[in-house]
Design a protein around this motif. Structure first.
Motif, short mmCIF file in Angstrom:
data_model
loop_
_atom_site.label_atom_id
_atom_site.label_comp_id
_atom_site.label_asym_id
_atom_site.label_seq_id
_atom_site.Cartn_x
_atom_site.Cartn_y
_atom_site.Cartn_z
N CYS A 212 43.33 -19.69 -4.31
CA CYS A 212 44.50 -20.29 -3.64
C CYS A 212 44.60 -21.79 -3.96
CB CYS A 212 44.44 -20.09 -2.13
SG CYS A 212 44.71 -18.40 -1.64
N LYS A 213 43.45 -22.46 -3.92
CA LYS A 213 43.43 -23.91 -4.20
C LYS A 213 43.95 -24.18 -5.61
CE LYS A 213 40.18 -27.13 -3.37
NZ LYS A 213 38.88 -27.71 -3.07
N SER A 214 43.51 -23.34 -6.53
CA SER A 214 43.93 -23.51 -7.92
C SER A 214 45.43 -23.20 -8.07
CB SER A 214 43.07 -22.58 -8.78
OG SER A 214 43.54 -22.59 -10.08
N LEU A 215 45.89 -22.10 -7.47
CA LEU A 215 47.30 -21.70 -7.59
C LEU A 215 48.25 -22.75 -6.99
CD1 LEU A 215 46.99 -17.91 -6.67
CD2 LEU A 215 47.80 -18.81 -8.87
N ARG A 216 47.80 -23.40 -5.93
CA ARG A 216 48.63 -24.43 -5.28
C ARG A 216 48.86 -25.62 -6.22
NH1 ARG A 216 45.64 -27.81 -0.49
NH2 ARG A 216 44.07 -28.21 -2.07
N ASN A 217 47.93 -25.82 -7.12
CA ASN A 217 47.97 -27.03 -7.95
C ASN A 217 48.03 -26.70 -9.44
OD1 ASN A 217 47.95 -29.76 -8.49
ND2 ASN A 217 45.71 -29.94 -8.39
N LEU A 218 48.98 -25.81 -9.80
CA LEU A 218 49.29 -25.51 -11.21
C LEU A 218 48.11 -24.99 -12.02
CD1 LEU A 218 51.58 -28.60 -11.91
CD2 LEU A 218 52.33 -26.25 -11.80
N CYS A 219 47.05 -24.57 -11.34
CA CYS A 219 45.86 -24.02 -12.02
C CYS A 219 45.35 -24.96 -13.11
CB CYS A 219 46.16 -22.63 -12.60
SG CYS A 219 46.71 -21.47 -11.36
N PHE A 220 45.29 -26.24 -12.77
CA PHE A 220 44.76 -27.25 -13.70
C PHE A 220 43.34 -26.87 -14.13
CE2 PHE A 220 47.98 -30.24 -12.04
CZ PHE A 220 48.35 -30.86 -13.22
N GLY A 221 42.97 -27.26 -15.35
CA GLY A 221 41.61 -27.07 -15.83
C GLY A 221 40.67 -28.11 -15.24
N GLU A 222 39.40 -28.00 -15.61
CA GLU A 222 38.38 -28.92 -15.08
C GLU A 222 38.13 -30.06 -16.05
OE1 GLU A 222 35.94 -28.11 -12.34
OE2 GLU A 222 37.36 -26.57 -11.71
N GLY A 223 37.76 -31.22 -15.56
CA GLY A 223 37.29 -32.36 -16.35
C GLY A 223 38.22 -32.71 -17.50
N LYS A 224 37.65 -32.78 -18.71
CA LYS A 224 38.48 -33.20 -19.85
C LYS A 224 39.46 -32.10 -20.26
CE LYS A 224 34.87 -32.39 -23.40
NZ LYS A 224 35.05 -30.99 -23.55
N ASP A 225 39.29 -30.93 -19.70
CA ASP A 225 40.20 -29.80 -19.97
C ASP A 225 41.33 -29.71 -18.94
OD1 ASP A 225 40.09 -28.35 -22.19
OD2 ASP A 225 38.83 -26.71 -21.40
N ARG A 226 41.51 -30.80 -18.22
CA ARG A 226 42.48 -30.82 -17.11
C ARG A 226 43.83 -30.20 -17.46
NH1 ARG A 226 44.05 -32.99 -12.36
NH2 ARG A 226 46.18 -33.78 -12.26
N PHE A 227 44.36 -30.55 -18.63
CA PHE A 227 45.71 -30.09 -18.96
C PHE A 227 45.72 -28.75 -19.71
CE2 PHE A 227 46.42 -34.59 -18.03
CZ PHE A 227 47.39 -34.44 -17.04
N ASN A 228 44.61 -28.03 -19.59
CA ASN A 228 44.57 -26.68 -20.12
C ASN A 228 44.49 -25.72 -18.92
OD1 ASN A 228 44.43 -24.56 -21.83
ND2 ASN A 228 42.81 -25.44 -23.11
N HIS A 229 45.60 -25.03 -18.66
CA HIS A 229 45.75 -24.33 -17.37
C HIS A 229 45.27 -22.88 -17.45
CE1 HIS A 229 48.27 -27.67 -15.76
NE2 HIS A 229 48.33 -27.90 -17.05
N SER A 230 44.66 -22.41 -16.33
CA SER A 230 43.99 -21.12 -16.36
C SER A 230 44.85 -19.95 -15.89
CB SER A 230 42.74 -21.18 -15.49
OG SER A 230 43.11 -21.55 -14.17
#
Ligand code: PLP
Length: 384
Positions: A212-230
């Motif tokens: 849910c936390k991820s879905l609320r926030n565009l499923c951003f990636g972690e760390g340097k992969d932030r703009f690679n969405h899951s």
């Protein structure tokens, strides 16, 4: 001449929220420190306090109750085409979240006494394809959930509990919104706690929480992969300003619940002699009504139609709101031929055609309640 209780110029809206001092202090803090987006301590504080209040482990604050429903249902990871049982008599958000995810909504009629989903009918509609039930508590009185919860557990059917209208209400002494695998709330201006617009998801399941936390926030990636969405997510974040308001409101929850019940009781004390209307139960063994709104059903013995009555009340400066339109009667769903086989949901149709609610927000005064109730009786007696 008889003295008027409320002057003609005093319009009584169907809802006036109550804003306390604490919200102003907290919101000012956000403005003074410029922490205004979702990146702010009030969001975490509101989540922590709200989950603690409802005795759940995890909370995800979102932008509305509708957003909470969408994210929650998606987090359950149901296969396309799975059946989800929902009430026909509720806000459209419930049906929308099911349809948008490619799932199949199965409608259930209302219980004519308490206006909630008919629990016997829920049981009848459960089959092998049923993968979730959205239990929605309506207008102030909880669904009698005991049997449904037991059956769902045995059959591994997920329960999404929609407690949007029930903040602070209990079922058998335990908070509504603490029963489902996941539960949702709304903080729109007419809810017991408001953040203007807003919502919350509660769960005890860590996996569901993280999703849910991820879905609320565009499923951003972690760390340097932030703009690679899951995954396919949403921006359904709550702002720090909204959460600041929520924190302030939550401090006053005991007063709010007490006042909601007082409003209901005051209406009942005047309207109880009137045999032309019926209301939701005031209490039953598992709950005392919290009267999120004070709903009225016109009985069949009335000469006046609901629509004319509402018109006459507005002439007296009293705003009301008609009940929900059932899902199987929605224009959009008719066009989509979605519920053509659900034509026998007659209780919901009766509630929808004959029901409306009176001004019942926290901002209403006792004098206004008395004026509204007495006006309703006069109009029912045929006066203008
Ligand atoms: C039962 C129920 N669920 C969900 C919602 C949707 O909440 P929101 O208006 O915050 O999107 C509402 C709104 O009134 C509601 O009554």
């Amino acid at each position: 001449m008889k003295k008027k209780l409320v002057s003609k110029s005093n319009f009584i809206p169907v809802n006036v929220p109550k804003i306390f001092k604490q919200e102003k202090i907290y919101v000012k803090k956000c403005l003074d420190t410029a922490w205004i987006s979702s990146e702010g301590n009030f969001v975490k504080k509101f989540e922590k306090n709200f989950s603690k209040y409802n005795k759940r482990i995890y909370a995800v604050a979102v932008s509305s109750g509708t957003a909470a429903l969408e994210i929650s249902l998606k987090s359950l990871n149901l296969k396309k085409g799975a059946e989800v049982i929902i009430p026909t008599f509720s806000i459209i958000s419930t049906a929308l979240c099911v349809i948008k995810l490619g799932l199949k909504p199965i409608l259930v009629d209302s219980n004519i006494q308490n206006w909630n989903m008919d629990t016997e009918e829920i049981i009848k509609k459960i089959n092998k394809k049923t993968k979730a039930i959205i239990i929605t508590h309506i207008y102030g009185f909880p669904v009698n959930m005991k049997n449904i919860l037991k059956i769902a557990k045995n059959k591994k059917i997920k329960i999404l509990e929609d407690a949007a209208e029930m903040i602070g209400q209990t079922y058998n002494g335990r908070k509504c919104g603490s029963f489902g695998d996941i539960s949702t709330f709304s903080f729109y201006a007419n809810k017991h706690i408001t953040t203007g617009e807003g919502g919350m998801i509660l769960t005890n399941d860590k996996k569901i929480f993280l999703k849910c936390k991820s879905l609320r926030n565009l499923c951003f990636g972690e760390g340097k992969d932030r703009f690679n969405h899951s995954d396919i997510g949403w921006n359904y974040r709550m702002t720090n300003l909204q959460a600041a308001m929520g924190c302030g409101q939550l401090k006053n929850i005991s007063w709010i619940i007490k006042r909601k019940r007082e409003i209901g009781k005051r209406y009942i004390s005047i309207l109880k002699k009137c045999n032309k209307i019926s209301i939701q139960p005031e209490a039953f063994k598992y709950a005392k009504n919290i009267f999120w709104v004070f709903g009225i059903i016109l009985k069949k013995n009335n000469k006046i139609s609901r629509d004319l009555l509402v018109k006459k009340l507005i002439k007296r400066n009293i705003q009301t709101r008609n009940f929900f339109v059932p899902m199987h009667k929605q224009n959009i769903f008719k066009k989509m031929k979605l519920f053509s086989k659900s034509s026998k949901l007659i209780n919901s149709e009766y509630l929808s055609s004959n029901g409306f609610y009176l001004p019942s927000g926290l901002g209403i005064s006792n004098k206004e309640i008395d004026f509204v109730a007495k006006s309703l009786i006069e109009v029912l007696k045929g006066k203008n």
